[in-house]
Design a protein around this motif. Structure first.
Motif, PDB file in Angstrom:
ATOM      1  N   ASP A 183      -4.077  -6.202  -0.410  1.00  0.00           N
ATOM      2  CA  ASP A 183      -4.864  -4.973  -0.581  1.00  0.00           C
ATOM      3  C   ASP A 183      -4.542  -4.273  -1.902  1.00  0.00           C
ATOM      4  OD1 ASP A 183      -2.398  -4.609   0.586  1.00  0.00           O
ATOM      5  OD2 ASP A 183      -2.959  -2.792   1.670  1.00  0.00           O
TER       6      ASP A 183
ATOM      7  N   ALA B 254       0.834  -1.214   0.000  1.00  0.00           N
ATOM      8  CA  ALA B 254       0.000   0.000   0.000  1.00  0.00           C
ATOM      9  C   ALA B 254       0.869   1.265   0.000  1.00  0.00           C
ATOM     10  CB  ALA B 254      -0.920  -0.014   1.215  1.00  0.00           C
TER      11      ALA B 254
ATOM     12  N   SER C 247      -7.159  -3.796  -5.094  1.00  0.00           N
ATOM     13  CA  SER C 247      -7.516  -2.380  -5.179  1.00  0.00           C
ATOM     14  C   SER C 247      -8.102  -2.044  -6.546  1.00  0.00           C
ATOM     15  CB  SER C 247      -6.272  -1.518  -4.951  1.00  0.00           C
ATOM     16  OG  SER C 247      -5.448  -1.586  -6.094  1.00  0.00           O
TER      17      SER C 247
END
Lengths: 196, 332
Positions: free
Chosen positions: B274, B247, B278
């Motif tokens: 993540d 991230a 995304s």
């Protein structure tokens, strides 16, 4: 069909329809479509690329100006459904664009520039079969030059053009070639016209 | 187009753009009620897989079936290949069965080339990944995905990050993206860059953080443990910290930058969950696009080109309608 519209402009033939003739023919076709359908309800116009697509848009615009309603216009590429795929080098695919409402239960009017052997239309009927089930299918062409090889006929014809097989019919349209005209050239053994 | 697709290096810019444009038209098929076109009716496509693959084989199978070709899957496990049959004998078998196209994946670099240029088969050969050499259809689908999102690739910057050494995807992409006008930067630890990488038409970097802020797409590669018989980096954790996309690093990317991965991905290793999930990530879309691109390739290689045209095995480029077509076609 596509090859006829892409003919080089250098090859000047006899002009059989000029811009005003084409305009009048399309206006008449628009009225005939409305008359036959008893109004604009359920109509969908599908142009066969490349030449048929701008013609379909023009007919739709005329219908809109008469009836005040916009009818769905799309394009239907028949390349994958042609019966001569195995005999020729791979052809470039052209856009297929079905209006959001689809064609199920509608009256579809196929629009093409030149009707010749009828093989393109046969392919179009097959292509449509994979997309939906229209209530009725009709055919509008700017020029019918004869020499059918299949039992297919047009419902709406801009102009019937008696031709010999050796002749070549070229349709130029404002949207693609920058001018409106239909010409006949050849007659000699120069590359015979392609099946349309 | 050539009769075979072995390397993206064989594709001219026109060829590549024709494949992308064709794929764009074919992509809309996925939205239709009947996901089938009759273009390759009566043609046989053989998927010859000497190496495990899910995505690529399924994708080729779906592509061939949507074009109405008959598909024969031939994988090394559970066939005579595992009994020690040579590539040549397998090829002769396929030839005898009348395959029009052979989609081949092999652990040995160059196997598809051998197959295409031997006199064993007359069919078109499509490379579906050979060793650490090339994987052209993966590069084409990556280019197609980029092209759909970014428009023209001229002057676009693409970073390919990870195990370049063992990656056929990186090699095919570096060649193809250059052909299409993009600038490629290969980012990897020095041990995972191949010998001779300075001869590639691409920049190299060891520092991911400095590359990220000026890139239009990041392509993350899996570390190919199965091909590693050596220690290329100290620990997995160190690799992830230096070359993994998390991230924090995603925050350094420009607003429009795409995150790509050819799959299969190891979440937590080269990419965190993540990031993979995304909205920057186009990883799932790459799979969808793969089918369209492979349809385009099969269509362009096979239609109008009777497999028999290739009787002379040395001929690389062959136009359909060569004089031999009728004779051979009639004999079939």
């Amino acid at each position: 069909m596509p090859a006829e519209t892409k003919a080089p402009p250098a090859e000047d033939g006899r002009t059989v329809l000029d811009a005003r003739d084409i305009s009048r023919a399309l206006t008449r076709i628009a009225h005939e479509i409305l008359e036959r359908n008893k109004g604009p309800e359920g109509l969908v116009l599908l142009g066969i690329p490349t030449g048929g697509v701008p013609l379909a848009r023009r007919v739709a615009a005329r219908i809109a100006s008469v009836e005040g309603v916009d009818i769905p216009v799309g394009s239907l590429d028949v390349t994958m459904y042609r019966d001569d795929l195995r005999m020729r080098p791979a052809r470039t695919l052209l856009p297929t664009d079905i209006p959001p409402g689809g064609i199920d239960g509608r009256t579809v009017v196929l629009v093409d520039d030149v009707l010749y052997s009828g093989r393109t239309i046969r392919a179009a009927l097959d292509a449509m079969n994979d997309i939906g089930r229209p209530r009725t299918v009709r055919l509008a062409v700017l020029v019918d030059r004869g020499h059918r090889e299949l039992p297919i006929r047009a419902d709406f014809v801009g102009k019937n053009l008696p031709t010999s097989v050796a002749e070549k019919v070229t349709v130029r349209l404002e949207e693609i070639e920058g001018e409106d005209s239909v010409t006949i050239s050849g007659g000699a053994a120069t590359g015979e016209g392609e099946s349309a | 187009m050539n009769r075979h697709l072995l390397s993206t290096g064989d594709l001219s810019r026109d060829d590549a753009e024709l494949i992308l444009a064709t794929a764009e038209e074919l992509r809309s098929l996925a939205d239709r009620p009947i996901k089938k076109l009759p273009a390759l009716r009566g043609r046989t496509v053989v998927n010859l897989f000497f190496e495990d693959s899910t995505r690529t084989r399924i994708s080729f199978e779906a592509a061939a079936k949507r074009l109405s070709a008959d598909v024969i899957n031939f994988s090394a496990k559970g066939s005579s290949l595992s009994k020690g049959e040579s590539l040549k004998d397998t090829a002769l078998t396929l030839e005898a069965m009348g395959a029009d196209a052979v989609v081949v994946r092999h652990w040995a670099s160059g196997a598809p080339h051998l197959l295409a240029h031997s006199a064993w088969v007359r069919s078109s050969v499509v490379n579906a990944g050979d060793g650490t050499h090339e994987h052209p259809t993966q590069a084409l689908l990556d280019a197609f995905t980029l092209w759909r999102h970014l428009g023209s690739l001229d002057g676009r910057r693409v970073a390919i990050v990870g195990d370049i050494l063992h990656s056929r995807v990186a090699r095919s992409n570096a060649l193809l993206l250059r052909t299409l006008g993009a600038e490629v930067t290969l980012v990897a630890p020095p041990t995972l860059l191949p010998v001779g990488v300075e001869g590639w038409d691409a920049d190299t970097s060891y520092d991911l953080d400095s590359v990220l802020p000026k890139t239009d797409a990041v392509m993350m590669l899996r570390v190919q443990r199965e091909r590693m018989n050596d220690a290329f980096f100290p620990t997995q954790r160190e690799y992830s910290r230096r070359y993994g996309l998390d991230a924090r690093r995603m925050g350094m990317l420009p607003e429009h930058t795409l995150v790509m991965h050819p799959g299969p991905m190891i979440r937590g290793m080269e990419i965190t969950a993540d990031v993979a999930d995304s909205d920057r990530s186009v990883i799932v879309e790459q799979v969808t696009n793969g089918v369209a691109v492979r349809m385009a390739v099969l269509y362009l290689l096979l239609s109008g080109n009777e497999s028999d045209t290739g009787r002379t095995p040395t001929t690389g480029t062959l136009q359909a309608g060569a004089p031999t077509t009728d004779l051979d076609g009639a004999a079939e």
